[in-house]
Design a protein around this motif. Structure first.
Motif, PDB file in Angstrom:
ATOM      1  N   VAL A  98       9.571   5.418   7.272  1.00  0.00           N
ATOM      2  CA  VAL A  98      10.070   5.663   5.953  1.00  0.00           C
ATOM      3  C   VAL A  98      10.076   7.264   5.901  1.00  0.00           C
ATOM      4  CG1 VAL A  98       9.812   5.324   3.561  1.00  0.00           C
ATOM      5  CG2 VAL A  98       9.071   3.610   5.006  1.00  0.00           C
ATOM      6  N   VAL A  99      11.087   7.749   5.635  1.00  0.00           N
ATOM      7  CA  VAL A  99      11.327   9.335   5.308  1.00  0.00           C
ATOM      8  C   VAL A  99      11.412   9.621   3.954  1.00  0.00           C
ATOM      9  CG1 VAL A  99      12.793  11.274   6.106  1.00  0.00           C
ATOM     10  CG2 VAL A  99      12.322   9.423   7.645  1.00  0.00           C
ATOM     11  N   ALA A 126      13.893  -4.411   2.923  1.00  0.00           N
ATOM     12  CA  ALA A 126      14.356  -4.704   1.376  1.00  0.00           C
ATOM     13  C   ALA A 126      12.732  -4.692   0.326  1.00  0.00           C
ATOM     14  CB  ALA A 126      14.879  -6.132   1.157  1.00  0.00           C
ATOM     15  N   GLY A 127      11.924  -4.977   1.168  1.00  0.00           N
ATOM     16  CA  GLY A 127      10.717  -4.793   0.383  1.00  0.00           C
ATOM     17  C   GLY A 127      10.179  -3.375   0.039  1.00  0.00           C
ATOM     18  N   SER A 170       6.462   8.128   6.994  1.00  0.00           N
ATOM     19  CA  SER A 170       5.357   7.330   7.199  1.00  0.00           C
ATOM     20  C   SER A 170       5.853   6.235   8.189  1.00  0.00           C
ATOM     21  CB  SER A 170       4.972   6.676   6.044  1.00  0.00           C
ATOM     22  OG  SER A 170       4.712   7.407   4.913  1.00  0.00           O
ATOM     23  N   HIS A 171       4.865   5.978   9.229  1.00  0.00           N
ATOM     24  CA  HIS A 171       5.279   4.754   9.913  1.00  0.00           C
ATOM     25  C   HIS A 171       4.105   3.955   9.895  1.00  0.00           C
ATOM     26  CE1 HIS A 171       6.846   2.808  13.567  1.00  0.00           C
ATOM     27  NE2 HIS A 171       5.450   2.773  14.208  1.00  0.00           N
ATOM     28  N   PHE A 172       4.414   2.453   9.856  1.00  0.00           N
ATOM     29  CA  PHE A 172       3.370   1.365   9.799  1.00  0.00           C
ATOM     30  C   PHE A 172       3.810   0.330  10.662  1.00  0.00           C
ATOM     31  CE2 PHE A 172       5.405   1.868   5.653  1.00  0.00           C
ATOM     32  CZ  PHE A 172       5.717   0.475   5.398  1.00  0.00           C
ATOM     33  N   GLN A 173       2.858  -0.488  11.014  1.00  0.00           N
ATOM     34  CA  GLN A 173       3.352  -1.785  11.609  1.00  0.00           C
ATOM     35  C   GLN A 173       2.290  -2.848  10.727  1.00  0.00           C
ATOM     36  OE1 GLN A 173       2.159  -1.707  15.734  1.00  0.00           O
ATOM     37  NE2 GLN A 173       3.247  -0.031  16.230  1.00  0.00           N
ATOM     38  N   ALA A 174       3.274  -3.880  10.457  1.00  0.00           N
ATOM     39  CA  ALA A 174       2.411  -5.127   9.546  1.00  0.00           C
ATOM     40  C   ALA A 174       1.433  -5.808  10.695  1.00  0.00           C
ATOM     41  CB  ALA A 174       3.648  -6.045   9.160  1.00  0.00           C
ATOM     42  N   GLN A 179       0.773  -1.246   0.044  1.00  0.00           N
ATOM     43  CA  GLN A 179       0.069  -0.085  -0.038  1.00  0.00           C
ATOM     44  C   GLN A 179       0.868   1.284  -0.089  1.00  0.00           C
ATOM     45  OE1 GLN A 179      -2.422  -0.591   3.523  1.00  0.00           O
ATOM     46  NE2 GLN A 179      -3.652  -2.152   2.523  1.00  0.00           N
ATOM     47  N   TRP A 180       2.057   1.332   0.759  1.00  0.00           N
ATOM     48  CA  TRP A 180       2.868   2.492   0.764  1.00  0.00           C
ATOM     49  C   TRP A 180       3.408   2.571  -0.780  1.00  0.00           C
ATOM     50  CZ3 TRP A 180       7.788   3.456  -0.477  1.00  0.00           C
ATOM     51  CH2 TRP A 180       8.442   4.681   0.127  1.00  0.00           C
ATOM     52  N   LYS A 181       3.917   1.522  -1.498  1.00  0.00           N
ATOM     53  CA  LYS A 181       4.482   1.708  -2.497  1.00  0.00           C
ATOM     54  C   LYS A 181       3.579   2.238  -3.550  1.00  0.00           C
ATOM     55  CE  LYS A 181       7.543  -1.319  -3.605  1.00  0.00           C
ATOM     56  NZ  LYS A 181       8.473  -2.517  -3.832  1.00  0.00           N
TER      57      LYS A 181
END
Length: 307
Positions: A216-217, A168-169, A223-227, A135-137
């Protein structure tokens, strides 16, 4: 996609039982199991098969080969992965290897050589395929990343590989080298890409329980997310099984998947060398990485409650 006949190799972890209903929901059949006894005593495979409604229990890996289209290797001793996979590769069957793919460069290079010869091999950490990264990508490009931090708890490799794979993802392929930075609560490792981008993984034991997370900067936002762990296994299987069935290209080429393991091994080398910068391309084939036998011995005691 055709209905796959799947065999499960080694029942050491919780994954075989947890993946089974997802495999069935996706329209495939688990036709049999083999367990080498790394964790559980004789008779466990028969008990597992009875409880899960699986028809066949094989006494050797070789007996399973002709009955399956795909083998899923779940061995907690990653040093066994090559031997477990080899008969299926020789027979032209697809192989999914649970994380970590391997613990040393020689085994990783064997996997890559098999693929170059036409074998279908995939697997590794499910965090490589997590929906949060996908989703981020959808709204960002990896080239715009300034810095990423990814982490998780428990240990440096068996579980820590998830942090490397998640990083890596997000960042994409092209890891050049790794540097062990030190420890502060957890172990910190800097990973450098060939284009100059950098990321950090934080791995190792903690007192409590940490989620899989990333910050992710970019040049535009943070953005900050938890799986969400409820969907990780399905994400991996949905990404992997069409490729193993020959119905689709690999969601992530094996050459990219193994970068996570290579980076973790390079981090171990860097730590032993006092924090030197270690390039993945310079890792010797016989370089010591992570000892699967030593890990599985401790893991067995944990699973069986042996003090």
């Amino acid at each position: 996609m055709k209905r796959l006949r799947i065999g499960l190799i080694d029942l050491d972890t919780s994954h075989p039982g947890n993946w089974l209903p997802i495999i069935r929901e996706l329209g495939h059949e688990v036709v049999g199991v083999f367990d080498g006894g790394t964790v559980f005593p004789n008779g466990y495979a028969e008990q597992f098969a009875l409880e899960k409604g699986i028809s066949n229990v094989y006494q050797t890996v070789a007996e399973m080969v002709e009955d399956v289209d795909v083998a899923i290797v779940h061995s907690c001793n990653w040093d066994l992965h090559i031997d477990r996979a080899a008969p299926f590769i020789a027979a032209g069957k697809g192989v999914l290897i649970d994380k970590p793919l391997a613990g040393n460069p020689r085994h990783l290079r064997t996997l890559l050589e098999w693929e170059r010869q036409g074998a279908r091999i995939t697997g590794g950490s499910s965090l490589r395929f997590c929906q949060e990264t996908v989703q981020w990508k959808m709204n960002h490009t990896a080239s715009g990343i300034s810095y990423v931090t990814a982490g998780c708890g428990v240990d440096e490799f068996n579980y820590g590989i998830h942090a490397y794979a998640m990083l890596a993802g997000i960042m994409g392929p092209g890891i050049e080298g790794v540097r062990h930075l030190g420890e502060s609560g957890q172990r910190h490792v800097e990973i450098v890409w060939r284009d100059g981008r950098r990321g950090l993984v934080a791995v190792g034991a903690v007192e409590g329980s940490l989620p899989f997370y990333a910050t992710v900067v970019t040049g535009q936002d943070v953005s900050h997310f938890q799986a969400d762990s409820r969907y990780l296994y399905r994400a991996l299987l949905e990404a992997s099984l069409p490729y193993l069935a020959g119905a689709d290209a690999a969601a992530v080429p094996l050459e990219e998947l193994v970068e996570a393991e290579y980076a973790a091994i390079a981090a171990a080398v860097s730590k032993r060398q006092g924090g030197t910068y270690v390039r993945l391309a310079e890792l010797a084939e016989d370089e010591a990485g992570y000892d699967g036998s030593a890990f599985s011995s401790g893991y067995r005691k944990l699973r069986l409650g042996i003090v």
